[in-house]
Design a protein around this motif. Structure first.
Motif, PDB file in Angstrom:
ATOM      1  N   ASN A  43     -41.078 -24.802 -68.618  1.00  0.00           N
ATOM      2  CA  ASN A  43     -41.008 -26.270 -68.565  1.00  0.00           C
ATOM      3  C   ASN A  43     -39.598 -26.757 -68.249  1.00  0.00           C
ATOM      4  OD1 ASN A  43     -43.736 -27.109 -69.006  1.00  0.00           O
ATOM      5  ND2 ASN A  43     -43.515 -26.315 -71.081  1.00  0.00           N
ATOM      6  N   PHE A  44     -38.801 -25.907 -67.626  1.00  0.00           N
ATOM      7  CA  PHE A  44     -37.448 -26.269 -67.199  1.00  0.00           C
ATOM      8  C   PHE A  44     -37.473 -26.394 -65.684  1.00  0.00           C
ATOM      9  CE2 PHE A  44     -32.878 -25.606 -66.362  1.00  0.00           C
ATOM     10  CZ  PHE A  44     -32.372 -26.571 -67.219  1.00  0.00           C
ATOM     11  N   MET A  45     -37.375 -27.628 -65.208  1.00  0.00           N
ATOM     12  CA  MET A  45     -37.559 -27.935 -63.795  1.00  0.00           C
ATOM     13  C   MET A  45     -36.203 -28.132 -63.120  1.00  0.00           C
ATOM     14  SD  MET A  45     -40.888 -30.410 -64.385  1.00  0.00           S
ATOM     15  CE  MET A  45     -39.887 -31.834 -64.339  1.00  0.00           C
ATOM     16  N   VAL A  46     -36.023 -27.435 -62.014  1.00  0.00           N
ATOM     17  CA  VAL A  46     -34.764 -27.477 -61.280  1.00  0.00           C
ATOM     18  C   VAL A  46     -35.039 -27.897 -59.851  1.00  0.00           C
ATOM     19  CG1 VAL A  46     -32.720 -26.181 -60.568  1.00  0.00           C
ATOM     20  CG2 VAL A  46     -33.871 -25.602 -62.714  1.00  0.00           C
ATOM     21  N   GLY A  47     -34.195 -28.769 -59.333  1.00  0.00           N
ATOM     22  CA  GLY A  47     -34.265 -29.186 -57.940  1.00  0.00           C
ATOM     23  C   GLY A  47     -32.926 -28.958 -57.277  1.00  0.00           C
ATOM     24  N   ALA A  48     -32.963 -28.625 -56.006  1.00  0.00           N
ATOM     25  CA  ALA A  48     -31.734 -28.426 -55.239  1.00  0.00           C
ATOM     26  C   ALA A  48     -31.906 -29.086 -53.885  1.00  0.00           C
ATOM     27  CB  ALA A  48     -31.436 -26.935 -55.073  1.00  0.00           C
ATOM     28  N   ALA A  49     -30.814 -29.600 -53.362  1.00  0.00           N
ATOM     29  CA  ALA A  49     -30.808 -30.171 -52.019  1.00  0.00           C
ATOM     30  C   ALA A  49     -29.577 -29.642 -51.301  1.00  0.00           C
ATOM     31  CB  ALA A  49     -30.795 -31.693 -52.076  1.00  0.00           C
ATOM     32  N   LEU A  50     -29.754 -29.353 -50.027  1.00  0.00           N
ATOM     33  CA  LEU A  50     -28.723 -28.707 -49.229  1.00  0.00           C
ATOM     34  C   LEU A  50     -28.458 -29.501 -47.961  1.00  0.00           C
ATOM     35  CD1 LEU A  50     -27.018 -26.039 -48.817  1.00  0.00           C
ATOM     36  CD2 LEU A  50     -28.990 -25.197 -47.510  1.00  0.00           C
ATOM     37  N   LEU A  51     -27.192 -29.728 -47.691  1.00  0.00           N
ATOM     38  CA  LEU A  51     -26.769 -30.366 -46.445  1.00  0.00           C
ATOM     39  C   LEU A  51     -26.193 -29.287 -45.538  1.00  0.00           C
ATOM     40  CD1 LEU A  51     -25.985 -32.820 -44.626  1.00  0.00           C
ATOM     41  CD2 LEU A  51     -23.830 -32.899 -45.928  1.00  0.00           C
ATOM     42  N   LEU A  52     -26.727 -29.211 -44.320  1.00  0.00           N
ATOM     43  CA  LEU A  52     -26.192 -28.288 -43.326  1.00  0.00           C
ATOM     44  C   LEU A  52     -25.194 -29.004 -42.435  1.00  0.00           C
ATOM     45  CD1 LEU A  52     -29.381 -26.334 -42.156  1.00  0.00           C
ATOM     46  CD2 LEU A  52     -27.729 -25.725 -43.943  1.00  0.00           C
ATOM     47  N   GLU A  53     -24.364 -28.232 -41.776  1.00  0.00           N
ATOM     48  CA  GLU A  53     -23.345 -28.778 -40.871  1.00  0.00           C
ATOM     49  C   GLU A  53     -23.974 -29.611 -39.751  1.00  0.00           C
ATOM     50  OE1 GLU A  53     -19.326 -26.856 -39.146  1.00  0.00           O
ATOM     51  OE2 GLU A  53     -21.164 -25.776 -38.631  1.00  0.00           O
ATOM     52  N   ASN A  54     -25.201 -29.288 -39.364  1.00  0.00           N
ATOM     53  CA  ASN A  54     -25.881 -30.035 -38.298  1.00  0.00           C
ATOM     54  C   ASN A  54     -26.469 -31.351 -38.790  1.00  0.00           C
ATOM     55  OD1 ASN A  54     -28.216 -29.348 -39.694  1.00  0.00           O
ATOM     56  ND2 ASN A  54     -28.994 -27.952 -38.123  1.00  0.00           N
ATOM     57  N   GLY A  55     -26.262 -31.681 -40.077  1.00  0.00           N
ATOM     58  CA  GLY A  55     -26.730 -32.940 -40.640  1.00  0.00           C
ATOM     59  C   GLY A  55     -28.100 -32.872 -41.288  1.00  0.00           C
ATOM     60  N   LYS A  56     -28.806 -31.777 -41.134  1.00  0.00           N
ATOM     61  CA  LYS A  56     -30.133 -31.655 -41.740  1.00  0.00           C
ATOM     62  C   LYS A  56     -30.002 -31.469 -43.246  1.00  0.00           C
ATOM     63  CE  LYS A  56     -32.714 -30.161 -37.765  1.00  0.00           C
ATOM     64  NZ  LYS A  56     -33.336 -31.430 -37.485  1.00  0.00           N
ATOM     65  N   VAL A  57     -30.948 -32.046 -43.977  1.00  0.00           N
ATOM     66  CA  VAL A  57     -30.995 -31.950 -45.427  1.00  0.00           C
ATOM     67  C   VAL A  57     -32.329 -31.332 -45.818  1.00  0.00           C
ATOM     68  CG1 VAL A  57     -31.087 -33.269 -47.586  1.00  0.00           C
ATOM     69  CG2 VAL A  57     -29.479 -33.931 -45.789  1.00  0.00           C
ATOM     70  N   PHE A  58     -32.274 -30.366 -46.713  1.00  0.00           N
ATOM     71  CA  PHE A  58     -33.471 -29.716 -47.210  1.00  0.00           C
ATOM     72  C   PHE A  58     -33.439 -29.733 -48.728  1.00  0.00           C
ATOM     73  CE2 PHE A  58     -32.503 -27.736 -43.147  1.00  0.00           C
ATOM     74  CZ  PHE A  58     -33.690 -27.953 -42.472  1.00  0.00           C
ATOM     75  N   SER A  59     -34.615 -29.687 -49.330  1.00  0.00           N
ATOM     76  CA  SER A  59     -34.679 -29.604 -50.785  1.00  0.00           C
ATOM     77  C   SER A  59     -35.721 -28.569 -51.176  1.00  0.00           C
ATOM     78  CB  SER A  59     -35.009 -30.969 -51.396  1.00  0.00           C
ATOM     79  OG  SER A  59     -36.285 -31.397 -50.967  1.00  0.00           O
ATOM     80  N   ALA A  60     -35.588 -28.081 -52.396  1.00  0.00           N
ATOM     81  CA  ALA A  60     -36.533 -27.105 -52.943  1.00  0.00           C
ATOM     82  C   ALA A  60     -36.445 -27.166 -54.461  1.00  0.00           C
ATOM     83  CB  ALA A  60     -36.205 -25.699 -52.437  1.00  0.00           C
TER      84      ALA A  60
END
Length: 160
Positions: A43-60
């Motif tokens: 029940n420990f929820m973690v989120g991450a978001a990543l910015l790449l040099e090309n400007g794209k953003v991803f999350s997981a």
């Protein structure tokens, strides 16, 4: 002759009004990711978001499994996806947030050892530090300028 090695590590603390525009977006993306975490065991929820040099953003988010070692952390999930699909675009900033399912406030969390070593791998690959930002319960961002601030004695190619 015996020697002593001293290293100094530090984090910067940023109030909400000091966040850069891309940091605001990354935090928001990580918050959305937290809500979709598969964490039925801890029940420990973690989120991450990543910015790449090309400007794209991803999350997981973290994905648990009843066979605990086969789960994956949010940081490694987002880095793996981004690097599998954009292998030549350098990771610039990584935001990590977490909370227990029943809590209303964020938990201060830093990457685990596996995630720290994974971040190190991409810093080596691109020859550039990745900023790591972690949200705390006070709504501040703790910023590490690179993995060396969280993993000072990291495992590298000792011959390189």
């Amino acid at each position: 002759m015996r020697k002593k090695i001293n290293l100094t590590v530090s984090l910067e603390v940023f109030q909400r009004e000091e966040w850069a525009t891309d940091e605001i977006e990354l935090v928001e993306q990580a918050k959305i990711a937290v809500e979709n975490a598969h964490a039925p065991y801890s029940n420990f929820m973690v989120g991450a978001a990543l910015l790449l040099e090309n400007g794209k953003v991803f999350s997981a988010n973290n994905q648990e499994n009843v066979s605990f070692p086969v789960g994956i952390c949010a940081e490694r999930a987002v880095l793996s996806y981004a690097m599998a699909n954009y292998p030549d675009s350098r990771p610039v900033k990584l935001v990590i947030i977490a909370k227990r399912r029943e809590d209303k406030v964020w938990a201060t969390v830093t990457p685990c050892g596996l995630c720290r070593q994974t971040i190190n791998e991409y810093e080596i690959k691109f020859g550039h530090a990745i900023e790591i930002l972690m949200l705390n319960p006070q709504g501040e961002l703790l910023k590490a300028s690179g993995i060396d601030q969280l993993l000072p004695f990291r495992f590298n190619d000792l011959n390189g």
